[in-house]
Scaffold this active site. Structure first.
Site, PDB file in Angstrom:
ATOM      1  N   HIS A  61       4.447   0.556  -4.266  1.00 36.67           N
ATOM      2  CA  HIS A  61       5.123   1.138  -3.093  1.00 36.67           C
ATOM      3  C   HIS A  61       6.604   0.746  -2.939  1.00 36.67           C
ATOM      4  O   HIS A  61       6.993   0.077  -1.971  1.00 36.67           O
ATOM      5  CB  HIS A  61       4.371   0.806  -1.813  1.00 36.67           C
ATOM      6  CG  HIS A  61       3.888  -0.603  -1.653  1.00 36.67           C
ATOM      7  ND1 HIS A  61       4.651  -1.716  -1.928  1.00 36.67           N
ATOM      8  CD2 HIS A  61       2.691  -1.076  -1.234  1.00 36.67           C
ATOM      9  CE1 HIS A  61       3.961  -2.799  -1.676  1.00 36.67           C
ATOM     10  NE2 HIS A  61       2.759  -2.440  -1.259  1.00 36.67           N
ATOM     11  N   ASP A  98      -1.463   4.050  -1.186  1.00 37.67           N
ATOM     12  CA  ASP A  98      -1.650   2.784  -0.472  1.00 37.67           C
ATOM     13  C   ASP A  98      -2.538   3.004   0.751  1.00 37.67           C
ATOM     14  O   ASP A  98      -2.276   2.496   1.849  1.00 37.67           O
ATOM     15  CB  ASP A  98      -0.304   2.170  -0.063  1.00 37.67           C
ATOM     16  CG  ASP A  98      -0.439   0.744   0.455  1.00 37.67           C
ATOM     17  OD1 ASP A  98      -1.513   0.148   0.290  1.00 37.67           O
ATOM     18  OD2 ASP A  98       0.541   0.230   1.039  1.00 37.67           O
ATOM     19  N   HIS A 158      -7.848   0.737   8.874  1.00 39.06           N
ATOM     20  CA  HIS A 158      -8.133  -0.349   9.821  1.00 39.06           C
ATOM     21  C   HIS A 158      -8.926   0.217  11.000  1.00 39.06           C
ATOM     22  O   HIS A 158      -8.846   1.414  11.301  1.00 39.06           O
ATOM     23  CB  HIS A 158      -6.845  -0.984  10.344  1.00 39.06           C
ATOM     24  CG  HIS A 158      -6.064  -1.715   9.307  1.00 39.06           C
ATOM     25  ND1 HIS A 158      -6.483  -2.903   8.757  1.00 39.06           N
ATOM     26  CD2 HIS A 158      -4.881  -1.418   8.709  1.00 39.06           C
ATOM     27  CE1 HIS A 158      -5.596  -3.317   7.863  1.00 39.06           C
ATOM     28  NE2 HIS A 158      -4.623  -2.438   7.812  1.00 39.06           N
ATOM     29  N   PHE A 196      -0.813  -4.360   9.109  1.00 44.47           N
ATOM     30  CA  PHE A 196      -0.018  -3.345   8.428  1.00 44.47           C
ATOM     31  C   PHE A 196      -0.937  -2.313   7.774  1.00 44.47           C
ATOM     32  O   PHE A 196      -2.028  -2.648   7.319  1.00 44.47           O
ATOM     33  CB  PHE A 196       0.840  -3.985   7.331  1.00 44.47           C
ATOM     34  CG  PHE A 196       1.958  -4.855   7.823  1.00 44.47           C
ATOM     35  CD1 PHE A 196       3.162  -4.301   8.239  1.00 44.47           C
ATOM     36  CD2 PHE A 196       1.822  -6.239   7.841  1.00 44.47           C
ATOM     37  CE1 PHE A 196       4.203  -5.098   8.662  1.00 44.47           C
ATOM     38  CE2 PHE A 196       2.862  -7.050   8.263  1.00 44.47           C
ATOM     39  CZ  PHE A 196       4.061  -6.482   8.679  1.00 44.47           C
TER      40      PHE A 196
END
Length: 427
Positions: free
Chosen positions: A231, A304, A308, A322
């Site tokens: 990334h 990526d 969550h 993050f």
């Protein structure tokens, strides 16, 4: 088992659209030609739809074992199939961490039990991702892991990274790095720039990423290891990677859809759907990433995908984790906002999602050819809709792209000759 795709449209190597039929027998593409007939095959009419090699994503998080409230191997691979991905590479930030023969074997067993598409797992560079004790890379590599990484934590000492690269080079495996010098992160949660000033949050300097890449490419040169940068987010990082490639160093790199489509100006308030690491950088950084992708400095695109729980993301920028999800939106967003705006071509987008990552890591996938494995994604390029996070197959709903208008959608995904996702193909 036989599957016959009729009236599909594919892009030839000369970038010309042509109509073909594709006959799949068991796991392989048996024939690609016109007017194939086989009364024993299941027929799927693909008229007015494009057919591509199955997409490949070398950077996702499946969370299992240990984080099943965020995602599971089953839910994450169902999300991958819905997004058109047939090969995904799972990061090792699980509990336990895949850092030994025992834990890697257990993970491979879980994958075999639950995965809807192909999952190639990473193993950790260091014990428990602690950045201190180097794992037995040669021993673990022999078990067939994809590559080695400490995922969301940069290796902080040059000595440890040097030793890891030496062992990886000897074992002929890749070192994949999240690049971040913790000594100059300063507890940041957004980019250090306009956004950190505007919403009064601690910022992450661009230098924290680029300075570690600069160190690592020299270590890669010294060891001969294949070093891959996760990334990439800053213009300085692009410059360092470009210079390293010109010097003949074996370095490759990826960029995410969100860093191509967004910059720090999109962060208008304390909305954690915009909290990811690396953070959304400046407009100049965003432009440099696209330039780097177009000129080959950056090799391909990876999502990526980082799911969550909603309760975790509800804690605000300072304390929430993050990461955002990306598997189910990647192709549609990139096609709508980069291909249709003539910033890139459809051929480039497909290559960055298929053959390019396969070439970088020596995978036998990403090809739509006779005798190759039948990993295939069929896309309706005309389908107009909106991103709806409530329809995600992923457990994670954390996306900044909810309600974005999109044109194009994967409608059928085939993994090793088996249909793993399908919706009304002519809707």
């Amino acid at each position: 088992m036989k599957l016959l795709l009729k009236n599909a449209t594919r892009l030839t190597e000369s970038n010309v659209a042509e109509n073909v039929d594709i006959l799949i027998v068991d796991k392989y593409i048996k024939e690609i030609s016109r007017n194939i007939s086989d009364d024993t095959a299941q027929v799927v009419d693909c008229e007015n739809n494009m057919v591509f090699p199955g997409f490949i994503d070398v950077h996702i998080h499946l969370r299992e074992p240990g984080g099943e409230h965020k995602e599971t191997i089953e839910s994450g691979t169902k999300a991958a199939a819905r997004g058109g991905f047939t090969t995904v590479c799972a990061m090792p930030n699980t509990s336990p961490v895949p850092d030994s023969e025992e834990s890697v074997k257990a993970l491979l067993n879980k994958i075999n039990e639950s995965a809807v598409v192909r999952v190639l797992p990473y193993a950790a560079i260091t014990k428990d991702l602690n950045g201190e004790v180097l794992n037995d890379i040669k021993q673990i590599a022999d078990m067939g892991v994809f590559a080695f990484t400490d995922d969301g934590v940069g290796i902080q000492t040059a000595d440890l990274m040097l030793r890891a690269m030496k062992e990886a080079a000897a074992a002929n495996v890749s070192v994949v790095a999240h690049c971040e010098d913790n000594s100059i992160v300063y507890s940041g949660v957004v980019h250090l720039g306009n956004v950190s000033d505007r919403i009064d949050l601690p910022g992450i300097p661009s230098l924290s990423e680029s300075v570690q890449i600069a160190r690592d490419v020299l270590l890669a040169e010294a060891t001969g290891a294949h070093y891959h940068v996760c990334h990439v987010s800053t213009k300085e990082s692009v410059r360092v990677i470009r210079d390293a490639k010109k010097a003949g160093i074996h370095v490759t790199a990826e960029v995410t859809p969100h860093h191509l489509l967004l910059n720090e100006d999109a962060v208008l308030k304390d909305d954690t759907n915009y909290k990811m690491n690396p953070p959304l950088r400046s407009k100049e950084d965003q432009e440099a990433l696209l330039t780097g992708l177009l000129d080959g400095t950056i090799d391909f695109i990876a999502t990526d995908h980082a799911p969550h729980a909603e309760s975790e993301k509800a804690k605000g920028f300072l304390t929430s984790p993050f990461g955002i999800v990306g598997l189910e939106t990647a192709f549609s967003l990139l096609y709508t906002y980069l291909v249709k705006s003539n910033k890139i071509t459809l051929r480039q987008l497909v290559d960055w999602l298929t053959i390019k990552p396969a070439e970088v890591f020596g995978m036998p996938y990403g090809k739509l050819k006779e005798k190759e494995i039948a990993d295939i994604t069929i896309v309706n390029l005309e389908k107009e809709t909106k991103v709806d996070k409530h329809k995600f197959h992923s457990k994670g709903k954390n996306t900044p792209f909810d309600k974005w208008e999109i044109t194009s959608k994967p409608v059928l995904t085939i993994s090793e000759g088996k249909i793993v996702y399908k919706e009304d193909i002519h809707d």
